[in-house]
Write a protein that holds these residues in place. Structure first.
Motif, short mmCIF file in Angstrom:
data_model
loop_
_atom_site.label_atom_id
_atom_site.label_comp_id
_atom_site.label_asym_id
_atom_site.label_seq_id
_atom_site.Cartn_x
_atom_site.Cartn_y
_atom_site.Cartn_z
N PHE A 45 70.11 -12.56 2.77
CA PHE A 45 71.06 -13.06 3.39
C PHE A 45 71.21 -12.60 5.06
O PHE A 45 71.62 -13.13 5.90
N VAL A 46 70.50 -11.66 5.31
CA VAL A 46 70.34 -10.93 6.58
C VAL A 46 69.43 -12.06 7.48
O VAL A 46 69.59 -12.16 8.47
N GLN A 47 68.45 -12.39 6.81
CA GLN A 47 67.39 -13.21 7.35
C GLN A 47 67.93 -14.43 8.02
O GLN A 47 67.61 -14.78 9.24
N PRO A 48 68.79 -15.23 7.23
CA PRO A 48 69.40 -16.58 7.94
C PRO A 48 70.17 -16.25 9.29
O PRO A 48 70.06 -17.05 10.19
N ILE A 49 70.95 -15.08 9.13
CA ILE A 49 71.82 -14.82 10.28
C ILE A 49 70.89 -14.25 11.48
O ILE A 49 71.06 -14.87 12.65
N VAL A 50 69.80 -13.77 11.16
CA VAL A 50 68.89 -13.19 12.41
C VAL A 50 68.42 -14.68 12.77
O VAL A 50 68.10 -14.76 14.04
N THR A 51 67.64 -15.20 12.03
CA THR A 51 66.96 -16.72 12.45
C THR A 51 68.05 -17.41 13.33
O THR A 51 67.71 -18.07 14.26
N VAL A 52 69.22 -17.73 12.94
CA VAL A 52 70.14 -18.49 13.76
C VAL A 52 70.31 -17.73 15.05
O VAL A 52 70.23 -18.44 16.27
N VAL A 79 69.69 -25.90 15.03
CA VAL A 79 70.12 -25.14 13.77
C VAL A 79 70.51 -26.28 12.90
O VAL A 79 69.91 -26.02 11.51
N ALA A 80 71.07 -27.47 12.93
CA ALA A 80 71.13 -28.41 11.92
C ALA A 80 70.13 -28.79 11.25
O ALA A 80 70.07 -29.33 10.12
N GLY A 81 68.76 -29.02 11.95
CA GLY A 81 67.54 -29.35 11.41
C GLY A 81 66.84 -28.11 10.89
O GLY A 81 65.98 -28.46 10.07
N MET A 82 67.10 -26.94 11.34
CA MET A 82 66.06 -25.97 10.66
C MET A 82 66.59 -25.46 9.52
O MET A 82 65.84 -25.05 8.46
N VAL A 83 68.01 -25.59 9.21
CA VAL A 83 68.71 -25.27 7.99
C VAL A 83 67.81 -25.96 6.67
O VAL A 83 67.24 -25.07 5.73
N PRO A 84 67.75 -27.41 6.55
CA PRO A 84 67.09 -27.73 5.64
C PRO A 84 65.65 -27.47 5.68
O PRO A 84 64.82 -27.37 4.62
N TRP A 85 64.85 -27.37 6.77
CA TRP A 85 63.67 -27.28 6.88
C TRP A 85 63.20 -26.06 6.22
O TRP A 85 62.11 -25.80 5.58
N LEU A 86 63.86 -24.89 6.67
CA LEU A 86 63.54 -23.58 6.21
C LEU A 86 63.54 -23.69 4.63
O LEU A 86 62.80 -22.95 3.96
N PHE A 87 64.72 -24.15 4.09
CA PHE A 87 64.72 -24.26 2.55
C PHE A 87 63.56 -25.00 1.90
O PHE A 87 62.86 -24.59 1.00
N PHE A 88 63.16 -26.15 2.44
CA PHE A 88 61.97 -26.82 2.07
C PHE A 88 60.81 -25.91 2.17
O PHE A 88 60.02 -26.14 1.14
N PHE A 89 60.51 -25.26 3.33
CA PHE A 89 59.46 -24.51 3.55
C PHE A 89 59.29 -23.61 2.51
O PHE A 89 58.35 -23.55 1.71
N GLU A 90 60.24 -22.68 2.16
CA GLU A 90 60.38 -21.73 1.37
C GLU A 90 60.41 -22.09 -0.15
O GLU A 90 59.38 -21.54 -0.80
N ALA A 124 65.44 -20.11 -3.84
CA ALA A 124 65.51 -20.71 -2.27
C ALA A 124 66.65 -20.95 -2.17
O ALA A 124 67.33 -21.12 -1.06
N LEU A 125 67.52 -21.93 -3.11
CA LEU A 125 68.73 -22.54 -2.97
C LEU A 125 69.75 -21.61 -2.78
O LEU A 125 70.79 -21.88 -1.97
N TYR A 126 69.82 -20.63 -3.47
CA TYR A 126 70.86 -19.55 -2.98
C TYR A 126 70.91 -18.93 -1.66
O TYR A 126 72.12 -19.04 -1.04
N VAL A 127 69.67 -18.81 -1.02
CA VAL A 127 69.85 -18.44 0.43
C VAL A 127 70.18 -19.68 1.21
O VAL A 127 70.95 -19.57 2.17
N HIS A 128 69.81 -20.83 0.83
CA HIS A 128 70.04 -22.12 1.42
C HIS A 128 71.63 -22.19 1.65
O HIS A 128 72.25 -22.68 2.79
N VAL A 129 72.33 -22.12 0.66
CA VAL A 129 73.72 -22.43 0.45
C VAL A 129 74.46 -21.26 1.46
O VAL A 129 75.16 -21.71 2.36
N GLY A 133 76.72 -21.94 5.11
CA GLY A 133 77.50 -21.35 5.59
C GLY A 133 77.62 -20.50 6.97
O GLY A 133 78.49 -20.67 7.88
N VAL A 134 76.37 -19.92 7.38
CA VAL A 134 76.15 -19.46 8.56
C VAL A 134 76.09 -20.63 9.65
O VAL A 134 76.76 -20.29 10.66
N ALA A 135 75.48 -21.86 9.55
CA ALA A 135 75.42 -22.86 10.51
C ALA A 135 76.99 -23.09 10.88
O ALA A 135 77.19 -23.51 11.83
N ILE A 136 77.82 -23.40 9.57
CA ILE A 136 79.08 -23.75 9.80
C ILE A 136 80.21 -22.91 10.95
O ILE A 136 80.62 -23.34 11.77
#
Length: 274
Positions: A45-52, A79-90, A124-129, A133-136
């Motif tokens: 969960f730290v990774q999404p925060i750092v990425t954003v 960010v709105a585009g990176m959120v689904p892309w990172l999920f798809f990639f991972e 991967a979906l756990y982190v994506h959700v 939330g971070v994006a919101i």
């Protein structure tokens, strides 16, 4: 064709029957990934925060990218585009290698190995959700007003999950016999990030005529990333793009049938090769 579709429904019925097993394996997989680190699963969960934070700092304050034509800060659009892309990639990367990673389960005669790619996708979906939330929170901190169209994120998350699942049934089956496929998938995904596009807008590139934009939109990932941006920014609903929505789900249907039959045909040889 009808027989193939019927077999696909039976395939997913079997998966639904093993839903508890999938959730248990996904929870275990999620915990084991960070078991050796001191903070454990917190790193996920730290990774999404750092990425954003990195993207906002680089584009908003470092490069001073400014706003889009609609007046939205470029970093928020990104960010709105990176959120689904990172999920798809991972999800696709891990699902492709799922049978190799769980080879000891593949060799068990009674184990339903078709659930293994789903386990990786669910992890991967756990982190994506959490990433959503971070994006919101970021959008709210920037003072951007989110609308009811944000609920579409649920639909587009389902669409992204369906897409990666259909593709991963092909890649996870083939990688058993061609181990380099995992690296090839990784390279293709790096190209896809630029072709989707994620970091740039079709509308802002003068060398690509409007009449050729449809070529880029044939990429099913574009449907998902643009959908997230519709949900976060533009307020456009998926049913307002009926032709592209129909195209996407036809792509899912064809790819899903190909994936299931590829997996099913090669499944009997997995244990021998591993």
């Amino acid at each position: 064709m009808f027989l193939k579709v019927k077999k696909c429904f039976q395939w997913f019925a079997d998966i639904y029957a093993n839903r508890r097993l999938i959730v248990n394996l996904a929870n275990k997989d999620f915990k084991m990934r960070y078991a050796a680190s001191y903070l454990g699963a917190i790193w996920a969960f730290v990774q999404p925060i750092v990425t954003v934070a990195i993207y906002i700092f680089v584009f908003q304050f470092g490069l001073r990218a400014g706003n889009t034509a609609e007046g939205v800060p470029y970093s928020l659009w990104l960010v709105a585009g990176m959120v689904p892309w990172l999920f798809f990639f991972e999800a696709l990367t891990n699902a492709t290698n799922s049978l190799l990673e769980y080879s000891y389960l593949v060799k068990k005669v009674v184990f339903k190995i078709s659930v293994l790619p789903i386990v990786k996708i669910l992890t991967a979906l756990y982190v994506h959700v959490f990433f959503i939330g971070v994006a919101i929170v970021v959008y709210l901190l920037f003072g951007y007003t989110l609308t009811i169209s944000l609920v579409q994120v649920i639909y587009y998350t389902f669409a992204a999950t369906a897409l990666v699942l259909c593709i991963s049934y092909i890649t996870s089956a083939l990688v058993i016999f061609f181990r380099d496929l995992g690296q090839i998938v990784n390279i293709i995904l790096q190209f896809m990030m630029w072709l989707t596009p994620i970091l740039w807008r079709l509308e802002d590139v003068d060398i690509i005529p409007d009449s050729l934009h449809w070529i880029f939109k044939l990429n099913p990932i574009h449907y998902i990333t643009s959908g997230y941006r519709d949900a976060f920014i533009y307020g456009t609903w998926f049913y307002e793009k009926p032709l592209w929505t129909l195209y996407f789900w036809c792509f899912i249907l064809v790819t899903g049938i190909m994936g299931i039959f590829t997996f099913k045909k090669l499944e009997k040889h997995f244990a021998d090769v591993l």
